[in-house]
Each structure stands twice: as C-alpha cells, then as structure tokens.
Design a protein around this motif. Sequence first.
Motif, PDB file in Angstrom:
ATOM      1  N   CYS A 121      33.525 -30.098 140.586  1.00  0.00           N
ATOM      2  CA  CYS A 121      32.487 -29.120 140.307  1.00  0.00           C
ATOM      3  C   CYS A 121      31.219 -29.875 139.921  1.00  0.00           C
ATOM      4  N   ALA A 122      30.096 -29.256 140.174  1.00  0.00           N
ATOM      5  CA  ALA A 122      28.814 -29.903 139.930  1.00  0.00           C
ATOM      6  C   ALA A 122      27.777 -28.872 139.528  1.00  0.00           C
ATOM      7  N   GLY A 123      26.778 -29.321 138.800  1.00  0.00           N
ATOM      8  CA  GLY A 123      25.718 -28.429 138.362  1.00  0.00           C
ATOM      9  C   GLY A 123      24.348 -29.063 138.553  1.00  0.00           C
ATOM     10  N   ARG A 124      23.355 -28.210 138.798  1.00  0.00           N
ATOM     11  CA  ARG A 124      21.986 -28.702 138.856  1.00  0.00           C
ATOM     12  C   ARG A 124      21.098 -27.735 138.091  1.00  0.00           C
ATOM     13  N   VAL A 138      24.835 -31.095 130.180  1.00  0.00           N
ATOM     14  CA  VAL A 138      26.017 -30.289 130.490  1.00  0.00           C
ATOM     15  C   VAL A 138      27.186 -31.212 130.811  1.00  0.00           C
ATOM     16  N   GLN A 139      28.308 -30.953 130.182  1.00  0.00           N
ATOM     17  CA  GLN A 139      29.548 -31.653 130.522  1.00  0.00           C
ATOM     18  C   GLN A 139      30.447 -30.675 131.260  1.00  0.00           C
ATOM     19  N   LEU A 140      31.072 -31.144 132.337  1.00  0.00           N
ATOM     20  CA  LEU A 140      31.907 -30.297 133.180  1.00  0.00           C
ATOM     21  C   LEU A 140      33.331 -30.813 133.212  1.00  0.00           C
ATOM     22  N   GLN A 141      34.293 -29.900 133.114  1.00  0.00           N
ATOM     23  CA  GLN A 141      35.711 -30.250 133.120  1.00  0.00           C
ATOM     24  C   GLN A 141      36.413 -29.373 134.135  1.00  0.00           C
ATOM     25  N   ALA A 142      36.873 -29.982 135.232  1.00  0.00           N
ATOM     26  CA  ALA A 142      37.564 -29.244 136.282  1.00  0.00           C
ATOM     27  C   ALA A 142      39.064 -29.258 136.049  1.00  0.00           C
ATOM     28  N   SER A 143      39.717 -28.172 136.448  1.00  0.00           N
ATOM     29  CA  SER A 143      41.169 -28.073 136.325  1.00  0.00           C
ATOM     30  C   SER A 143      41.696 -27.100 137.358  1.00  0.00           C
ATOM     31  N   ALA A 181      35.001 -25.754 133.419  1.00  0.00           N
ATOM     32  CA  ALA A 181      34.452 -25.347 132.130  1.00  0.00           C
ATOM     33  C   ALA A 181      33.273 -26.237 131.766  1.00  0.00           C
ATOM     34  N   ALA A 182      32.197 -25.606 131.356  1.00  0.00           N
ATOM     35  CA  ALA A 182      30.973 -26.337 131.019  1.00  0.00           C
ATOM     36  C   ALA A 182      30.699 -26.262 129.526  1.00  0.00           C
ATOM     37  N   SER A 183      30.170 -27.326 129.001  1.00  0.00           N
ATOM     38  CA  SER A 183      29.759 -27.345 127.598  1.00  0.00           C
ATOM     39  C   SER A 183      28.427 -28.069 127.514  1.00  0.00           C
ATOM     40  N   GLY A 184      27.692 -27.796 126.466  1.00  0.00           N
ATOM     41  CA  GLY A 184      26.408 -28.445 126.304  1.00  0.00           C
ATOM     42  C   GLY A 184      25.273 -27.452 126.411  1.00  0.00           C
ATOM     43  N   ARG A 185      24.346 -27.721 127.306  1.00  0.00           N
ATOM     44  CA  ARG A 185      23.166 -26.882 127.442  1.00  0.00           C
ATOM     45  C   ARG A 185      23.514 -25.519 128.012  1.00  0.00           C
ATOM     46  N   THR A 186      22.530 -24.659 128.094  1.00  0.00           N
ATOM     47  CA  THR A 186      22.739 -23.291 128.542  1.00  0.00           C
ATOM     48  C   THR A 186      23.263 -23.266 129.970  1.00  0.00           C
ATOM     49  N   PHE A 187      24.531 -22.982 130.101  1.00  0.00           N
ATOM     50  CA  PHE A 187      25.208 -22.997 131.401  1.00  0.00           C
ATOM     51  C   PHE A 187      24.612 -21.994 132.373  1.00  0.00           C
ATOM     52  N   SER A 188      24.188 -20.860 131.872  1.00  0.00           N
ATOM     53  CA  SER A 188      23.742 -19.788 132.765  1.00  0.00           C
ATOM     54  C   SER A 188      22.488 -20.149 133.526  1.00  0.00           C
ATOM     55  N   TRP A 189      21.804 -21.208 133.172  1.00  0.00           N
ATOM     56  CA  TRP A 189      20.597 -21.613 133.877  1.00  0.00           C
ATOM     57  C   TRP A 189      20.870 -22.610 134.989  1.00  0.00           C
ATOM     58  N   TYR A 190      22.107 -22.922 135.240  1.00  0.00           N
ATOM     59  CA  TYR A 190      22.426 -23.947 136.204  1.00  0.00           C
ATOM     60  C   TYR A 190      22.995 -23.365 137.493  1.00  0.00           C
ATOM     61  N   THR A 191      22.526 -23.888 138.604  1.00  0.00           N
ATOM     62  CA  THR A 191      23.178 -23.634 139.886  1.00  0.00           C
ATOM     63  C   THR A 191      24.447 -24.466 139.919  1.00  0.00           C
ATOM     64  N   MET A 192      25.571 -23.851 140.310  1.00  0.00           N
ATOM     65  CA  MET A 192      26.851 -24.544 140.292  1.00  0.00           C
ATOM     66  C   MET A 192      27.416 -24.683 141.697  1.00  0.00           C
ATOM     67  N   GLY A 193      28.110 -25.775 141.904  1.00  0.00           N
ATOM     68  CA  GLY A 193      28.693 -26.013 143.222  1.00  0.00           C
ATOM     69  C   GLY A 193      30.062 -26.655 143.118  1.00  0.00           C
ATOM     70  N   TRP A 194      30.811 -26.550 144.209  1.00  0.00           N
ATOM     71  CA  TRP A 194      32.078 -27.250 144.373  1.00  0.00           C
ATOM     72  C   TRP A 194      31.957 -28.166 145.592  1.00  0.00           C
ATOM     73  N   LYS A 247      31.733 -17.185 129.542  1.00  0.00           N
ATOM     74  CA  LYS A 247      32.778 -18.169 129.274  1.00  0.00           C
ATOM     75  C   LYS A 247      32.362 -19.574 129.693  1.00  0.00           C
ATOM     76  N   ASN A 248      31.134 -19.713 130.200  1.00  0.00           N
ATOM     77  CA  ASN A 248      30.663 -21.019 130.676  1.00  0.00           C
ATOM     78  C   ASN A 248      31.622 -21.638 131.676  1.00  0.00           C
ATOM     79  N   THR A 249      32.083 -20.837 132.593  1.00  0.00           N
ATOM     80  CA  THR A 249      33.099 -21.292 133.547  1.00  0.00           C
ATOM     81  C   THR A 249      32.756 -20.844 134.958  1.00  0.00           C
TER      82      THR A 249
END
Length: 123
Positions: free
Chosen positions: A95-98, A1-6, A22-35, A75-77
């Motif tokens: 932003c971060a993902g696990r 997953v690549q993450l782009q904050a704005s 905004a996330a790109s790459g693997r299935t975003f919906s499977w990731y826990t997201m944090g700030w 929207k993978n966001t």
Amino acid sequence: VQLQASGGGLVQAGGSLRLSCAASGRTFSWYTMGWFRQAPGKEREFVASMSWSGGSTYYADSVKGRFTISRDNAKNTVYLQMNSLKPEDTAIYYCAGRSTATMSRSPGAYGYWGQGTQVTVSS
C-alpha cells in the motif's frame, strides 16, 4: 504517515483475500492511497488507487472487475478486496500514499509505503 499492510496469504485460484493497510501519523483522510504489487523478477506495478474522498478510483486493466479498493477514513485504513484470484496475481502487495489529491499510477509519485504483504495464488 506510517503504513502497515496485512491480510496476505495462500489461496487457491478462484478464491478471495482482503488486504488491509492501516495508517498512522498525519491526517490520513488527506492522502490519495494506492495498492501496488511486485512479482519476483518484475517491476513494481500499479493495482488500484483511490482519492482521499473515496469518490474516484482507478484500476489496472488486469484486475478490473475482480479487485475493489475502499477506505475508511475514520479507521485510517484502506482495503483491497481481491476476488477471483489467479496464479498471475501472486506477488508482494504494497500500500502507498501520496499527500496530494492528484491520482497517479506511478510508484514514483507515492512518498509513503507499507512493508508489503505476500499473496500467493495456487493453481
């Protein structure tokens, strides 16, 4: 997953900003997201996190009631709505993902990071 904050910028105390990641790459919906955020001379600290389904959220006490994390998996966001901003909120926000469903407040638990966006709150 690549993450782009704005969405960062300069705002007066009491104002609002909305950060996007905004996330790109693997299935975003499977990731826990944090700030997270990091102020000059300080360690990176947890701000908020959200489960992959959006059903669970955690907030740092310092932002509870003022910040809201949300996500749009279509929207993978992931977003961070920041209201009633204070000068002490000034920091670079990341932003971060696990790739697990377990929520965490620890930066070390997240394997994917965006590049950060600067938020400056003037008094």
